[in-house]
Design a protein around this motif. Sequence first.
Motif, PDB file in Angstrom:
ATOM      1  N   LEU A 113       0.868  -1.105   0.009  1.00  0.00           N
ATOM      2  CA  LEU A 113       0.055  -0.145  -0.039  1.00  0.00           C
ATOM      3  C   LEU A 113       0.806   1.246   0.097  1.00  0.00           C
ATOM      4  CD1 LEU A 113      -2.671  -1.253   2.380  1.00  0.00           C
ATOM      5  CD2 LEU A 113      -3.313  -0.425   0.208  1.00  0.00           C
ATOM      6  N   GLY A 114       2.102   1.253   0.921  1.00  0.00           N
ATOM      7  CA  GLY A 114       2.784   2.563   0.717  1.00  0.00           C
ATOM      8  C   GLY A 114       3.634   2.480  -0.442  1.00  0.00           C
ATOM      9  N   ARG A 115       3.826   1.358  -0.984  1.00  0.00           N
ATOM     10  CA  ARG A 115       4.512   1.348  -2.438  1.00  0.00           C
ATOM     11  C   ARG A 115       6.142   1.452  -2.038  1.00  0.00           C
ATOM     12  NH1 ARG A 115       0.826   4.254  -7.103  1.00  0.00           N
ATOM     13  NH2 ARG A 115      -1.066   2.875  -6.600  1.00  0.00           N
ATOM     14  N   ILE A 116       6.618   1.040  -0.960  1.00  0.00           N
ATOM     15  CA  ILE A 116       8.036   1.111  -0.734  1.00  0.00           C
ATOM     16  C   ILE A 116       8.674   0.094  -1.456  1.00  0.00           C
ATOM     17  CG2 ILE A 116       9.911   0.583   1.129  1.00  0.00           C
ATOM     18  CD1 ILE A 116       8.000   1.727   2.958  1.00  0.00           C
ATOM     19  N   ASP A 117       9.731   0.259  -2.137  1.00  0.00           N
ATOM     20  CA  ASP A 117      10.527  -0.629  -2.906  1.00  0.00           C
ATOM     21  C   ASP A 117      10.692  -2.088  -2.385  1.00  0.00           C
ATOM     22  OD1 ASP A 117      12.444  -0.914  -5.195  1.00  0.00           O
ATOM     23  OD2 ASP A 117      13.771  -1.610  -3.776  1.00  0.00           O
ATOM     24  N   GLU A 118      10.441  -2.858  -2.892  1.00  0.00           N
ATOM     25  CA  GLU A 118      10.435  -4.361  -2.402  1.00  0.00           C
ATOM     26  C   GLU A 118      11.720  -4.888  -1.805  1.00  0.00           C
ATOM     27  OE1 GLU A 118       9.439  -8.952  -3.790  1.00  0.00           O
ATOM     28  OE2 GLU A 118       8.398  -7.343  -4.890  1.00  0.00           O
ATOM     29  N   ASP A 119      12.685  -4.430  -2.709  1.00  0.00           N
ATOM     30  CA  ASP A 119      14.350  -4.724  -2.070  1.00  0.00           C
ATOM     31  C   ASP A 119      14.678  -4.040  -0.685  1.00  0.00           C
ATOM     32  OD1 ASP A 119      14.573  -6.728  -3.887  1.00  0.00           O
ATOM     33  OD2 ASP A 119      15.501  -5.309  -5.585  1.00  0.00           O
ATOM     34  N   LEU A 120      14.166  -2.787  -0.749  1.00  0.00           N
ATOM     35  CA  LEU A 120      14.607  -1.801   0.077  1.00  0.00           C
ATOM     36  C   LEU A 120      13.655  -2.444   1.489  1.00  0.00           C
ATOM     37  CD1 LEU A 120      15.817   0.509   1.594  1.00  0.00           C
ATOM     38  CD2 LEU A 120      13.961   2.028   0.663  1.00  0.00           C
ATOM     39  N   LEU A 121      12.552  -2.648   1.381  1.00  0.00           N
ATOM     40  CA  LEU A 121      11.827  -3.288   2.460  1.00  0.00           C
ATOM     41  C   LEU A 121      12.147  -4.692   2.669  1.00  0.00           C
ATOM     42  CD1 LEU A 121       9.329  -2.355   4.183  1.00  0.00           C
ATOM     43  CD2 LEU A 121       8.001  -3.818   2.647  1.00  0.00           C
ATOM     44  N   ALA A 122      12.750  -5.359   1.992  1.00  0.00           N
ATOM     45  CA  ALA A 122      13.460  -6.807   2.483  1.00  0.00           C
ATOM     46  C   ALA A 122      14.514  -6.680   3.135  1.00  0.00           C
ATOM     47  CB  ALA A 122      13.550  -7.511   0.993  1.00  0.00           C
ATOM     48  N   GLU A 123      15.604  -5.469   2.932  1.00  0.00           N
ATOM     49  CA  GLU A 123      16.751  -5.341   3.576  1.00  0.00           C
ATOM     50  C   GLU A 123      16.400  -4.849   5.013  1.00  0.00           C
ATOM     51  OE1 GLU A 123      19.090  -2.520   1.323  1.00  0.00           O
ATOM     52  OE2 GLU A 123      19.399  -4.098  -0.550  1.00  0.00           O
ATOM     53  N   LEU A 124      15.156  -4.018   5.172  1.00  0.00           N
ATOM     54  CA  LEU A 124      15.150  -3.455   6.454  1.00  0.00           C
ATOM     55  C   LEU A 124      14.484  -4.726   7.177  1.00  0.00           C
ATOM     56  CD1 LEU A 124      14.529  -0.978   8.274  1.00  0.00           C
ATOM     57  CD2 LEU A 124      12.299  -0.764   7.313  1.00  0.00           C
ATOM     58  N   GLU A 125      13.631  -5.546   6.638  1.00  0.00           N
ATOM     59  CA  GLU A 125      12.989  -6.580   7.224  1.00  0.00           C
ATOM     60  C   GLU A 125      14.222  -7.445   7.662  1.00  0.00           C
ATOM     61  OE1 GLU A 125      11.112 -10.641   5.841  1.00  0.00           O
ATOM     62  OE2 GLU A 125       9.586  -8.824   5.538  1.00  0.00           O
ATOM     63  N   ALA A 126      15.343  -7.791   6.823  1.00  0.00           N
ATOM     64  CA  ALA A 126      16.367  -8.741   7.388  1.00  0.00           C
ATOM     65  C   ALA A 126      17.119  -8.249   8.670  1.00  0.00           C
ATOM     66  CB  ALA A 126      17.142  -8.912   6.153  1.00  0.00           C
ATOM     67  N   VAL A 127      17.366  -6.932   8.532  1.00  0.00           N
ATOM     68  CA  VAL A 127      18.054  -6.372   9.712  1.00  0.00           C
ATOM     69  C   VAL A 127      17.239  -6.337  10.923  1.00  0.00           C
ATOM     70  CG1 VAL A 127      19.041  -4.218  10.680  1.00  0.00           C
ATOM     71  CG2 VAL A 127      19.570  -4.995   8.332  1.00  0.00           C
ATOM     72  N   THR A 128      15.975  -6.088  10.704  1.00  0.00           N
ATOM     73  CA  THR A 128      15.100  -6.075  12.026  1.00  0.00           C
ATOM     74  C   THR A 128      14.844  -7.430  12.683  1.00  0.00           C
ATOM     75  OG1 THR A 128      13.692  -4.117  10.724  1.00  0.00           O
ATOM     76  CG2 THR A 128      12.828  -5.384  12.660  1.00  0.00           C
ATOM     77  N   ILE A 129      14.590  -8.486  11.982  1.00  0.00           N
ATOM     78  CA  ILE A 129      14.282  -9.603  12.280  1.00  0.00           C
ATOM     79  C   ILE A 129      15.451 -10.779  12.943  1.00  0.00           C
ATOM     80  CG2 ILE A 129      12.015  -9.610  11.658  1.00  0.00           C
ATOM     81  CD1 ILE A 129      12.741 -11.892   9.599  1.00  0.00           C
ATOM     82  N   ASP A 130      16.512 -10.529  12.217  1.00  0.00           N
ATOM     83  CA  ASP A 130      17.859 -11.040  12.533  1.00  0.00           C
ATOM     84  C   ASP A 130      17.513 -12.525  12.387  1.00  0.00           C
ATOM     85  OD1 ASP A 130      20.501 -11.493  12.975  1.00  0.00           O
ATOM     86  OD2 ASP A 130      20.333 -11.248  14.966  1.00  0.00           O
ATOM     87  N   GLY A 131      16.827 -13.059  11.280  1.00  0.00           N
ATOM     88  CA  GLY A 131      16.827 -14.634  11.154  1.00  0.00           C
ATOM     89  C   GLY A 131      15.549 -15.055  12.024  1.00  0.00           C
ATOM     90  N   LEU A 132      14.823 -14.423  12.725  1.00  0.00           N
ATOM     91  CA  LEU A 132      13.622 -14.772  13.457  1.00  0.00           C
ATOM     92  C   LEU A 132      12.385 -14.699  12.599  1.00  0.00           C
ATOM     93  CD1 LEU A 132      12.547 -15.880  16.100  1.00  0.00           C
ATOM     94  CD2 LEU A 132      11.866 -13.535  16.624  1.00  0.00           C
ATOM     95  N   MET A 133      12.101 -15.815  11.680  1.00  0.00           N
ATOM     96  CA  MET A 133      10.673 -15.971  11.075  1.00  0.00           C
ATOM     97  C   MET A 133       9.725 -16.830  11.662  1.00  0.00           C
ATOM     98  SD  MET A 133      10.712 -14.356   8.177  1.00  0.00           S
ATOM     99  CE  MET A 133       9.618 -15.233   7.104  1.00  0.00           C
ATOM    100  N   PRO A 134       8.629 -16.765  11.618  1.00  0.00           N
ATOM    101  CA  PRO A 134       7.312 -17.372  12.224  1.00  0.00           C
ATOM    102  C   PRO A 134       7.480 -18.921  11.740  1.00  0.00           C
ATOM    103  CG  PRO A 134       6.823 -15.363  11.361  1.00  0.00           C
ATOM    104  CD  PRO A 134       7.925 -15.635  10.842  1.00  0.00           C
ATOM    105  N   ASP A 135       7.436 -19.855  12.367  1.00  0.00           N
ATOM    106  CA  ASP A 135       6.977 -21.366  12.108  1.00  0.00           C
ATOM    107  C   ASP A 135       5.799 -21.300  11.390  1.00  0.00           C
ATOM    108  OD1 ASP A 135       9.284 -22.443  13.653  1.00  0.00           O
ATOM    109  OD2 ASP A 135       8.557 -21.522  15.244  1.00  0.00           O
ATOM    110  N   LEU A 136       4.697 -20.602  11.559  1.00  0.00           N
ATOM    111  CA  LEU A 136       3.567 -20.735  10.999  1.00  0.00           C
ATOM    112  C   LEU A 136       3.033 -19.238  11.081  1.00  0.00           C
ATOM    113  CD1 LEU A 136       1.189 -22.061   9.716  1.00  0.00           C
ATOM    114  CD2 LEU A 136       0.309 -22.696  11.910  1.00  0.00           C
ATOM    115  N   THR A 137       2.344 -18.933   9.823  1.00  0.00           N
ATOM    116  CA  THR A 137       1.585 -17.351   9.949  1.00  0.00           C
ATOM    117  C   THR A 137       0.105 -18.065   9.141  1.00  0.00           C
ATOM    118  OG1 THR A 137       3.370 -16.135   9.180  1.00  0.00           O
ATOM    119  CG2 THR A 137       1.284 -15.516   8.711  1.00  0.00           C
ATOM    120  N   LEU A 138      -0.997 -17.594  10.161  1.00  0.00           N
ATOM    121  CA  LEU A 138      -2.302 -17.902   9.813  1.00  0.00           C
ATOM    122  C   LEU A 138      -2.917 -16.618   9.406  1.00  0.00           C
ATOM    123  CD1 LEU A 138      -3.372 -19.976  12.965  1.00  0.00           C
ATOM    124  CD2 LEU A 138      -2.647 -20.766  10.770  1.00  0.00           C
ATOM    125  N   MET A 139      -3.220 -16.628   8.021  1.00  0.00           N
ATOM    126  CA  MET A 139      -3.770 -15.415   7.177  1.00  0.00           C
ATOM    127  C   MET A 139      -5.370 -15.398   7.396  1.00  0.00           C
ATOM    128  SD  MET A 139      -1.197 -13.649   5.828  1.00  0.00           S
ATOM    129  CE  MET A 139       0.096 -13.671   5.222  1.00  0.00           C
TER     130      MET A 139
END
Length: 220
Positions: A113-139
């Motif tokens: 929705l904010g149209r932030i560049d996908e690669d830029l957002l991915a880089e920010l996410e990687a730094v933020t979570i430092d490898g901590l991904m959910p085991d399961l996401t319920l949408m």
Amino acid sequence: MTQGPAPGRFITLEGGEGAGKSTLAGHLKDRIEALGLRVTLTREPGGSPKAEAIRTMILSGQVKPHGPFVEALMFSAARIDHIDRLIRPALERGDWVICDRFIDSTRAYQGALGRIDEDLLAELEAVTIDGLMPDLTLMLDLDPTIGLARAARRRAPGEETDRFEGEALAFHSTLRQAYLAIAQAEPSRCAVLDAAQPPAVLAQAAWSVIRERLPAPQVA
């Protein structure tokens, strides 16, 4: 040799306004605790004192004038503190963590929705979570007209809509499609549930997914 606690599981709940994430989180907490397991229930933005303070700023609309990237930075700052102070320690001591919103909300709200560049957002996410991904996401998938009506009913008389509930229907329709696109791109992590179902039915559907996706001797 004495073994440490079994590693916890990290479950995130995602979806638009009024989809029933908080209610479902409570149901799942009860089910998991009934098995003798510990559960940490949390939310984003929030979950730690600093993150809760940032939540207040974001949902009040104070950050909106600065644009979606600044909003994403604020969410990320809250998430770093949340992970460091609550989520990671809980998982390390063997808790199951259920979080109302996580990375996919940033991807959908500030990314799609904010149209932030996908690669830029991915880089920010990687730094933020430092490898901590959910085991399961319920949408939790729901027609936004239904979700917004639910959100309106739960507001106290005279209470204003928050930063996101007050957006136009087109915003929420795009948000729904963004969540579905994430689930389609990452089917091994994400499961889509029909959030129009009664809460008890939705909870049972979610529990069936947990039993299938996160097999463990304690989960039956």
